[in-house]
Scaffold this motif. Structure first.
Motif, PDB file in Angstrom:
ATOM      1  N   ALA A 287      -7.902   5.092  -6.597  1.00  0.00           N
ATOM      2  CA  ALA A 287      -8.254   4.444  -5.337  1.00  0.00           C
ATOM      3  C   ALA A 287      -7.059   3.699  -4.763  1.00  0.00           C
ATOM      4  CB  ALA A 287      -9.427   3.491  -5.548  1.00  0.00           C
ATOM      5  N   ALA A 288      -6.267   3.078  -5.626  1.00  0.00           N
ATOM      6  CA  ALA A 288      -5.085   2.352  -5.163  1.00  0.00           C
ATOM      7  C   ALA A 288      -4.103   3.284  -4.475  1.00  0.00           C
ATOM      8  CB  ALA A 288      -4.411   1.637  -6.325  1.00  0.00           C
ATOM      9  N   GLN A 289      -3.943   4.492  -5.003  1.00  0.00           N
ATOM     10  CA  GLN A 289      -3.034   5.456  -4.386  1.00  0.00           C
ATOM     11  C   GLN A 289      -3.538   5.891  -3.007  1.00  0.00           C
ATOM     12  OE1 GLN A 289      -3.098   8.163  -7.792  1.00  0.00           O
ATOM     13  NE2 GLN A 289      -0.877   7.952  -7.987  1.00  0.00           N
ATOM     14  N   VAL A 290      -4.840   6.079  -2.875  1.00  0.00           N
ATOM     15  CA  VAL A 290      -5.404   6.445  -1.574  1.00  0.00           C
ATOM     16  C   VAL A 290      -5.189   5.323  -0.568  1.00  0.00           C
ATOM     17  CG1 VAL A 290      -7.530   6.976  -0.326  1.00  0.00           C
ATOM     18  CG2 VAL A 290      -7.094   8.028  -2.550  1.00  0.00           C
ATOM     19  N   VAL A 291      -5.479   4.098  -0.976  1.00  0.00           N
ATOM     20  CA  VAL A 291      -5.294   2.957  -0.075  1.00  0.00           C
ATOM     21  C   VAL A 291      -3.832   2.831   0.342  1.00  0.00           C
ATOM     22  CG1 VAL A 291      -5.375   0.432   0.080  1.00  0.00           C
ATOM     23  CG2 VAL A 291      -7.306   1.686  -0.932  1.00  0.00           C
ATOM     24  N   GLU A 292      -2.925   2.930  -0.615  1.00  0.00           N
ATOM     25  CA  GLU A 292      -1.505   2.793  -0.324  1.00  0.00           C
ATOM     26  C   GLU A 292      -1.023   3.896   0.622  1.00  0.00           C
ATOM     27  OE1 GLU A 292       2.467   1.629  -0.247  1.00  0.00           O
ATOM     28  OE2 GLU A 292       0.656   0.526  -0.819  1.00  0.00           O
ATOM     29  N   ARG A 293      -1.430   5.123   0.361  1.00  0.00           N
ATOM     30  CA  ARG A 293      -0.977   6.239   1.204  1.00  0.00           C
ATOM     31  C   ARG A 293      -1.467   6.081   2.635  1.00  0.00           C
ATOM     32  NH1 ARG A 293      -3.766  10.683   2.457  1.00  0.00           N
ATOM     33  NH2 ARG A 293      -5.233  10.435   0.710  1.00  0.00           N
ATOM     34  N   LEU A 294      -2.739   5.798   2.800  1.00  0.00           N
ATOM     35  CA  LEU A 294      -3.286   5.663   4.152  1.00  0.00           C
ATOM     36  C   LEU A 294      -2.663   4.481   4.887  1.00  0.00           C
ATOM     37  CD1 LEU A 294      -5.282   7.777   3.101  1.00  0.00           C
ATOM     38  CD2 LEU A 294      -7.091   6.535   4.296  1.00  0.00           C
ATOM     39  N   HIS A 295      -2.514   3.363   4.169  1.00  0.00           N
ATOM     40  CA  HIS A 295      -1.974   2.170   4.821  1.00  0.00           C
ATOM     41  C   HIS A 295      -0.518   2.365   5.206  1.00  0.00           C
ATOM     42  CE1 HIS A 295      -1.022  -2.385   4.701  1.00  0.00           C
ATOM     43  NE2 HIS A 295      -1.512  -2.054   5.867  1.00  0.00           N
ATOM     44  N   THR A 296       0.286   2.907   4.304  1.00  0.00           N
ATOM     45  CA  THR A 296       1.706   3.122   4.588  1.00  0.00           C
ATOM     46  C   THR A 296       1.888   4.100   5.746  1.00  0.00           C
ATOM     47  OG1 THR A 296       2.315   2.683   2.293  1.00  0.00           O
ATOM     48  CG2 THR A 296       3.900   3.904   3.629  1.00  0.00           C
ATOM     49  N   ASP A 297       1.188   5.228   5.693  1.00  0.00           N
ATOM     50  CA  ASP A 297       1.303   6.216   6.763  1.00  0.00           C
ATOM     51  C   ASP A 297       0.779   5.667   8.082  1.00  0.00           C
ATOM     52  OD1 ASP A 297       2.295   7.918   4.863  1.00  0.00           O
ATOM     53  OD2 ASP A 297       0.511   9.196   4.750  1.00  0.00           O
ATOM     54  N   GLY A 298      -0.316   4.920   8.014  1.00  0.00           N
ATOM     55  CA  GLY A 298      -0.880   4.353   9.234  1.00  0.00           C
ATOM     56  C   GLY A 298       0.053   3.351   9.888  1.00  0.00           C
ATOM     57  N   GLU A 299       0.658   2.462   9.091  1.00  0.00           N
ATOM     58  CA  GLU A 299       1.587   1.483   9.647  1.00  0.00           C
ATOM     59  C   GLU A 299       2.810   2.164  10.262  1.00  0.00           C
ATOM     60  OE1 GLU A 299       2.620  -1.560   6.811  1.00  0.00           O
ATOM     61  OE2 GLU A 299       1.106  -2.867   7.708  1.00  0.00           O
ATOM     62  N   ARG A 300       3.302   3.201   9.608  1.00  0.00           N
ATOM     63  CA  ARG A 300       4.466   3.921  10.132  1.00  0.00           C
ATOM     64  C   ARG A 300       4.154   4.511  11.504  1.00  0.00           C
ATOM     65  NH1 ARG A 300       5.180   9.117   9.855  1.00  0.00           N
ATOM     66  NH2 ARG A 300       3.682   9.347   8.144  1.00  0.00           N
ATOM     67  N   LEU A 301       2.977   5.094  11.656  1.00  0.00           N
ATOM     68  CA  LEU A 301       2.604   5.686  12.933  1.00  0.00           C
ATOM     69  C   LEU A 301       2.367   4.629  13.999  1.00  0.00           C
ATOM     70  CD1 LEU A 301       0.299   8.473  11.530  1.00  0.00           C
ATOM     71  CD2 LEU A 301       2.344   8.840  12.913  1.00  0.00           C
ATOM     72  N   LEU A 302       1.762   3.518  13.619  1.00  0.00           N
ATOM     73  CA  LEU A 302       1.551   2.449  14.595  1.00  0.00           C
ATOM     74  C   LEU A 302       2.876   1.912  15.119  1.00  0.00           C
ATOM     75  CD1 LEU A 302      -1.430   0.540  12.936  1.00  0.00           C
ATOM     76  CD2 LEU A 302      -1.481   1.753  15.129  1.00  0.00           C
ATOM     77  N   ARG A 303       3.854   1.777  14.235  1.00  0.00           N
ATOM     78  CA  ARG A 303       5.166   1.329  14.697  1.00  0.00           C
ATOM     79  C   ARG A 303       5.785   2.345  15.635  1.00  0.00           C
ATOM     80  NH1 ARG A 303       5.640  -0.472   9.234  1.00  0.00           N
ATOM     81  NH2 ARG A 303       6.740   1.461   8.650  1.00  0.00           N
ATOM     82  N   ARG A 304       5.612   3.630  15.323  1.00  0.00           N
ATOM     83  CA  ARG A 304       6.150   4.675  16.189  1.00  0.00           C
ATOM     84  C   ARG A 304       5.491   4.633  17.557  1.00  0.00           C
ATOM     85  NH1 ARG A 304       5.553  10.755  14.184  1.00  0.00           N
ATOM     86  NH2 ARG A 304       6.925   9.949  12.525  1.00  0.00           N
ATOM     87  N   TRP A 305       4.175   4.329  17.572  1.00  0.00           N
ATOM     88  CA  TRP A 305       3.435   4.289  18.831  1.00  0.00           C
ATOM     89  C   TRP A 305       3.590   2.969  19.568  1.00  0.00           C
ATOM     90  CZ3 TRP A 305      -1.708   6.199  16.214  1.00  0.00           C
ATOM     91  CH2 TRP A 305      -1.535   7.536  15.806  1.00  0.00           C
ATOM     92  N   GLY A 306       4.343   2.026  18.964  1.00  0.00           N
ATOM     93  CA  GLY A 306       4.531   0.740  19.620  1.00  0.00           C
ATOM     94  C   GLY A 306       3.396  -0.223  19.442  1.00  0.00           C
ATOM     95  N   GLN A 307       2.554   0.034  18.430  1.00  0.00           N
ATOM     96  CA  GLN A 307       1.434  -0.856  18.133  1.00  0.00           C
ATOM     97  C   GLN A 307       1.849  -1.837  17.039  1.00  0.00           C
ATOM     98  OE1 GLN A 307      -1.637  -0.850  19.560  1.00  0.00           O
ATOM     99  NE2 GLN A 307      -1.105   0.827  20.940  1.00  0.00           N
ATOM    100  N   PRO A 308       1.286  -3.051  17.040  1.00  0.00           N
ATOM    101  CA  PRO A 308       1.606  -4.006  15.955  1.00  0.00           C
ATOM    102  C   PRO A 308       1.047  -3.522  14.634  1.00  0.00           C
ATOM    103  CG  PRO A 308      -0.186  -4.862  17.310  1.00  0.00           C
ATOM    104  CD  PRO A 308       0.350  -3.634  18.021  1.00  0.00           C
ATOM    105  N   ASP A 309       1.757  -3.827  13.544  1.00  0.00           N
ATOM    106  CA  ASP A 309       1.257  -3.480  12.215  1.00  0.00           C
ATOM    107  C   ASP A 309      -0.046  -4.213  11.945  1.00  0.00           C
ATOM    108  OD1 ASP A 309       3.524  -2.015  11.918  1.00  0.00           O
ATOM    109  OD2 ASP A 309       4.541  -3.439  10.587  1.00  0.00           O
ATOM    110  N   GLN A 310      -0.886  -3.577  11.127  1.00  0.00           N
ATOM    111  CA  GLN A 310      -2.177  -4.176  10.787  1.00  0.00           C
ATOM    112  C   GLN A 310      -2.098  -4.823   9.425  1.00  0.00           C
ATOM    113  OE1 GLN A 310      -4.850  -4.152  12.979  1.00  0.00           O
ATOM    114  NE2 GLN A 310      -3.336  -3.312  14.394  1.00  0.00           N
TER     115      GLN A 310
END
Length: 310
Positions: A287-310
């Motif tokens: 479960a930790a790996q799933v959380v880490e993967r989704l969170h890391t990938d999600g933050e990277r995309l939000l930064r690319r889209w100009g959205q603040p990190d969550q």
């Protein structure tokens, strides 16, 4: 609630037990213990042993009609003092005040904006906008993004997006649309800590996104009193192929055969809940790996889209 990551594991009956909830919570998200169609207070108390002494918040999820038939199940949930109590698939709201009196915040799943407003007016603290793509039971009225947009426009309380989300891209899209977080089921179903049988894990790993179907066949055959408006999304199998469109052909012999298949874990016949995000489940991870993967990938995309990190 002191979460590090805007992710909640859906309280999937039969998969999201106390071990998965504890692992998700330790990873900085919110783990939920799921009590499904056959839940009892004794089963809940047994799952709660996994979160005993847990220093992170966790939640409990109940089905309204099951809770109504077993008041001791609701009492056991309140006695545990979870950080969030989700009660879904009901239109009666007296339980909300009782939970609040016990100091327990509450959540409910909704399938349209009108239901979202009713739940918010009843005092629900968090809404789960569960789109038609989601696995398991739900009202398949709208896709996740249209539903999320409508509910967000209707209420001012936090809303979690649910249904078909299984990647950092999906997480980022939901957050960018205004969701406070995501509610993930299928993404966690193959985790090492889930109560998922090995045979189900194998099927989830092999299934493409279009392998699911929405049906009432298993509820009819197992005589579960789910409303006709709340089917479940499952992996298509031989049972579905045989009886889809022919519910009246399900006789006592068929019901007995299904019950035996469930016990034997014969998933050619027994149901496997899965959402349309199943195509993104490709490995057995913690479960930790799933959380880490989704969170890391999600933050990277939000930064690319100009959205603040969550």
């Amino acid at each position: 609630m002191g979460l590090d990551v805007p992710i909640v594991n859906a309280p999937m009956g039969g998969a999201a037990g106390g071990a998965l909830a504890a692992a998700v919570s330790r990873a900085g998200a919110l783990g939920m213990i799921g009590m499904g169609s056959s839940a009892t207070a004794a089963q809940l108390r047994n799952e709660l042993t996994h979160v005993s002494g847990l220093e992170r918040p966790y939640g409990i999820g109940l089905v309204h009609w099951v809770m109504s038939a077993q008041p001791d199940l609701f009492e056991a949930a309140l006695a545990a003092r979870p950080a969030l109590l989700a009660v879904s698939f009901g239109g009666e709201w007296s339980w909300v005040e009782r939970a609040h009196d016990a100091g327990v915040p509450v959540a409910a799943q909704v399938a349209d904006a009108t239901a979202g407003r009713r739940a918010a007016d009843a005092g629900v603290d968090v809404l789960v906008a569960r789109g038609a793509e989601g696995g398991g039971h739900g009202e398949p009225r709208l896709g996740t993004l249209p539903l999320l947009a409508e509910v967000l426009d209707e209420v001012s309380i936090p809303v979690l997006a649910a249904g078909g989300i299984g990647s950092g891209r999906g997480l980022a899209a939901a957050l960018a649309a205004g969701a406070s977080g995501v509610w993930l089921g299928t993404a966690f179903a193959a985790c090492t800590e889930a109560a998922t049988p090995a045979g189900v894990r194998d099927l989830l790993l092999a299934a493409p996104a279009d392998a699911t179907v929405t049906t009432r066949l298993f509820d009819v055959a197992q005589e579960y009193p789910w409303p006709t408006t709340i089917p479940e999304r499952v992996l298509r199998n031989e049972f579905v192929d045989r009886f889809e469109g022919h519910e009246r052909a399900i006789d006592d012999e068929t019901k007995a055969a299904l019950a035996a298949a469930v016990v034997a874990q014969d998933f050619r016949v027994a149901p496997v809940n899965a959402g349309q995000g199943v195509g993104m489940v490709r490995a057995v991870c913690s479960a930790a790996q799933v959380v880490e993967r989704l969170h890391t990938d999600g933050e990277r995309l939000l930064r690319r889209w100009g959205q603040p990190d969550q």
